[in-house]
Motif scaffolding. Sequence first.
Motif, mmCIF file in Angstrom:
data_model
loop_
_atom_site.group_PDB
_atom_site.id
_atom_site.type_symbol
_atom_site.label_atom_id
_atom_site.label_comp_id
_atom_site.label_asym_id
_atom_site.label_seq_id
_atom_site.Cartn_x
_atom_site.Cartn_y
_atom_site.Cartn_z
ATOM 1 N N ARG A 65 -42.793 10.174 -0.131
ATOM 2 C CA ARG A 65 -42.970 9.168 -0.411
ATOM 3 C C ARG A 65 -41.939 8.479 -1.631
ATOM 4 O O ARG A 65 -41.354 7.581 -2.006
ATOM 5 N N ARG A 66 -40.644 9.711 -2.333
ATOM 6 C CA ARG A 66 -39.801 10.034 -2.225
ATOM 7 C C ARG A 66 -38.140 9.835 -1.670
ATOM 8 O O ARG A 66 -37.364 8.653 -1.623
ATOM 9 N N ASN A 67 -38.350 10.338 -0.449
ATOM 10 C CA ASN A 67 -37.445 10.415 0.004
ATOM 11 C C ASN A 67 -37.612 10.678 1.945
ATOM 12 O O ASN A 67 -37.743 11.346 1.895
ATOM 13 N N PRO A 68 -37.689 9.203 1.988
ATOM 14 C CA PRO A 68 -38.431 9.050 3.424
ATOM 15 C C PRO A 68 -37.543 10.655 4.340
ATOM 16 O O PRO A 68 -37.827 11.127 5.831
ATOM 17 N N TYR A 69 -35.583 9.960 4.328
ATOM 18 C CA TYR A 69 -35.088 10.282 5.472
ATOM 19 C C TYR A 69 -34.549 11.798 5.004
ATOM 20 O O TYR A 69 -33.781 11.884 5.738
ATOM 21 N N ALA A 70 -34.642 12.115 4.456
ATOM 22 C CA ALA A 70 -34.080 13.698 3.131
ATOM 23 C C ALA A 70 -34.213 14.952 3.953
ATOM 24 O O ALA A 70 -35.817 14.461 4.318
ATOM 25 N N ASP A 71 -33.433 15.355 4.273
ATOM 26 C CA ASP A 71 -33.690 16.855 4.454
ATOM 27 C C ASP A 71 -33.031 18.066 3.667
ATOM 28 O O ASP A 71 -32.221 17.395 2.364
ATOM 29 N N ARG A 72 -33.524 19.779 3.779
ATOM 30 C CA ARG A 72 -32.705 19.935 2.857
ATOM 31 C C ARG A 72 -31.180 20.303 2.423
ATOM 32 O O ARG A 72 -30.718 20.071 2.048
ATOM 33 N N GLN A 73 -30.140 19.875 3.539
ATOM 34 C CA GLN A 73 -28.650 20.092 3.897
ATOM 35 C C GLN A 73 -28.606 18.194 2.474
ATOM 36 O O GLN A 73 -27.516 19.079 2.814
ATOM 37 N N ARG A 74 -29.384 17.024 2.902
ATOM 38 C CA ARG A 74 -28.715 16.415 2.680
ATOM 39 C C ARG A 74 -29.337 16.589 1.205
ATOM 40 O O ARG A 74 -28.138 15.551 0.224
ATOM 41 N N VAL A 75 -30.111 16.977 0.692
ATOM 42 C CA VAL A 75 -30.638 17.269 -1.270
ATOM 43 C C VAL A 75 -29.584 18.179 -1.406
ATOM 44 O O VAL A 75 -29.090 17.700 -2.591
ATOM 45 N N GLU A 76 -29.457 19.614 -0.634
ATOM 46 C CA GLU A 76 -28.727 20.240 -1.343
ATOM 47 C C GLU A 76 -27.244 19.869 -1.365
ATOM 48 O O GLU A 76 -26.566 20.072 -2.524
ATOM 49 N N ALA A 77 -26.597 18.880 -0.100
ATOM 50 C CA ALA A 77 -25.390 18.205 -0.743
ATOM 51 C C ALA A 77 -25.362 17.071 -2.291
ATOM 52 O O ALA A 77 -24.681 17.083 -3.222
ATOM 53 N N GLU A 78 -26.060 16.641 -2.341
ATOM 54 C CA GLU A 78 -26.351 16.137 -3.213
ATOM 55 C C GLU A 78 -26.316 16.307 -4.819
ATOM 56 O O GLU A 78 -25.922 16.326 -5.706
ATOM 57 N N MET A 79 -27.138 17.561 -4.664
ATOM 58 C CA MET A 79 -27.084 18.160 -6.346
ATOM 59 C C MET A 79 -25.692 19.418 -5.845
ATOM 60 O O MET A 79 -25.756 19.275 -7.115
ATOM 61 N N ALA A 80 -25.436 19.459 -5.175
ATOM 62 C CA ALA A 80 -23.299 19.846 -5.047
ATOM 63 C C ALA A 80 -22.860 18.904 -5.952
ATOM 64 O O ALA A 80 -22.342 18.862 -6.844
ATOM 65 N N ARG A 81 -23.311 17.599 -5.710
ATOM 66 C CA ARG A 81 -21.475 16.718 -5.438
ATOM 67 C C ARG A 81 -22.298 16.334 -7.696
ATOM 68 O O ARG A 81 -21.540 15.784 -8.169
ATOM 69 N N THR A 82 -23.481 16.278 -7.716
ATOM 70 C CA THR A 82 -24.397 15.691 -9.106
ATOM 71 C C THR A 82 -23.991 16.854 -10.259
ATOM 72 O O THR A 82 -24.249 16.124 -11.043
ATOM 73 N N LEU A 83 -23.795 17.967 -9.844
ATOM 74 C CA LEU A 83 -24.702 19.026 -10.575
ATOM 75 C C LEU A 83 -23.416 19.595 -10.388
ATOM 76 O O LEU A 83 -23.503 20.700 -11.034
ATOM 77 N N GLY A 84 -22.964 20.073 -9.543
ATOM 78 C CA GLY A 84 -22.821 20.947 -9.053
ATOM 79 C C GLY A 84 -22.809 22.129 -8.624
ATOM 80 O O GLY A 84 -22.585 23.345 -9.028
ATOM 81 N N ALA A 85 -24.232 22.517 -7.610
ATOM 82 C CA ALA A 85 -25.426 23.584 -7.573
ATOM 83 C C ALA A 85 -24.177 23.882 -6.421
ATOM 84 O O ALA A 85 -24.505 23.114 -5.345
#
Length: 342
Positions: A169-189
Motif C-alpha cells: 500500500r506504500r511501495n508496491p514496487y519496492a524490494d529490500r535492495q531499493r529501500v536500502e539504496a534509498e536509505m543510503a542516499r538520504t540517511l547515509g545508512a
Amino acid sequence: MSWRMPAETARHERTWMAFPAEGETLGDTDAAREEGYATWTAVAHAVAEFEPVSMLVDPSEITRARRMLSGSIEIIEAPVDEFWMRDAGPTFVVDADRPGVLGAVDWIFNGWGAPDWAEWRRAAQHARIIADAVGAELVSSTLVNEGGGIHVDGEGTVLLTETVQLDPRRNPYADRQRVEAEMARTLGATKAVWLPRGLTRDYDDFGTNGHVDIVATIVSPGRLLLHDQQNPDHPDHAVTRDLRALLSEQTDAAGRRFEIIDLPAPATLRDEEGPVDWSYVNHLVTNDGVVACGFGEEKADAAAREILADAYPGRRVVTVDARPLFDRGGGIHCITQQQPAL
C-alpha cells in the motif's frame, strides 16, 4: 553530497510538532477533542523544558493554540490535517562534506498506506513547509516512508520493518535492495537491520503496520532498547520474544553484535478495542532529557524511567501520560521530530 541522519541523542536545535486539528484522529466528541488538545500541549511543554519547540498550527486552531501553549513555544501557521509530526514531517540530515548545511528528507506521506479514514494531504506538505522555514535543503524522495518507521545510530545503521517499507500500500514496487539504496542516499545508512513485523495492535485499522519506533530503538551504537511484553497472555509476548532472538544475532554498521536492553511493557493487557501496544520504547530523547510515555501505572512507569535514565546517562527523564496518544494510534515519539544542531 553525503547526507547523514544524526542519532537522536545528538544535540538538537529544536523539536517540531503539529497542533491537533479537528478530524478523525482528534475525536468525535467534545471530551475526546479536549483530551487530544491537552495531551499534545502537555508533551510540548515537557519537551520545552529541555529545548525550543516549534509548532505548526492550522489557521482554524490558532486561537486555541495561543491560549493553551506557553509563550516559549513558537507557533507557525500552516495547513494541518494529520498531526503526527514524526511521520508526516521532514527527517533532518546533515552533510558531512558541507559543515553547517542542514537537509530535510521529504518522504512521500500517504497516511500510512492511504486507508479510507486518513486525512493526510495537508500533512504531506509539512516537510516542505518546515524545510523552507529553517532554510534546509530539500532532499526529495520517491519512497513512501514515515519517520516513525526508521531508527538510526548516526554511524550508518538503520532499523526498518518489512511490513512498513515493503508494504504494497506504500511501495508496491519496492524490494529490500531499493529501500536500502534509498536509505543510503538520504540517511547515509550503510547497514539495514530488518524487523519482520511490529506490535500486534499496530496492524489494526488505525495502526501504522509495524513502525519500529514502538518496538526498538538504538540508544547508543551497538545497544538496543527492546519492548518486552512479559505476559504470555498478550500476543506481543511471542512477537517480542522472536524479535529478541532475531536482533541478538544481528550486527550494526561497524560489525558489532547488539547488546539488547529489555524495556518491560506496563501490566495492562487490553482496552475496549483489544490488546494494547503501550510501549515505553516510544520516547523522545531531548537535550539533557528524555520525555517518556506514562500509562498511569506507578510501578511500571517508575521502572521504565529508571531503565531510560541508565540507558541515557546524564539525562533527566520526565513522564507524560501517553494513553490518549496510544488511543489515537501512536505515542510521544510519533508526535515529535528533532532538528539537529549544526
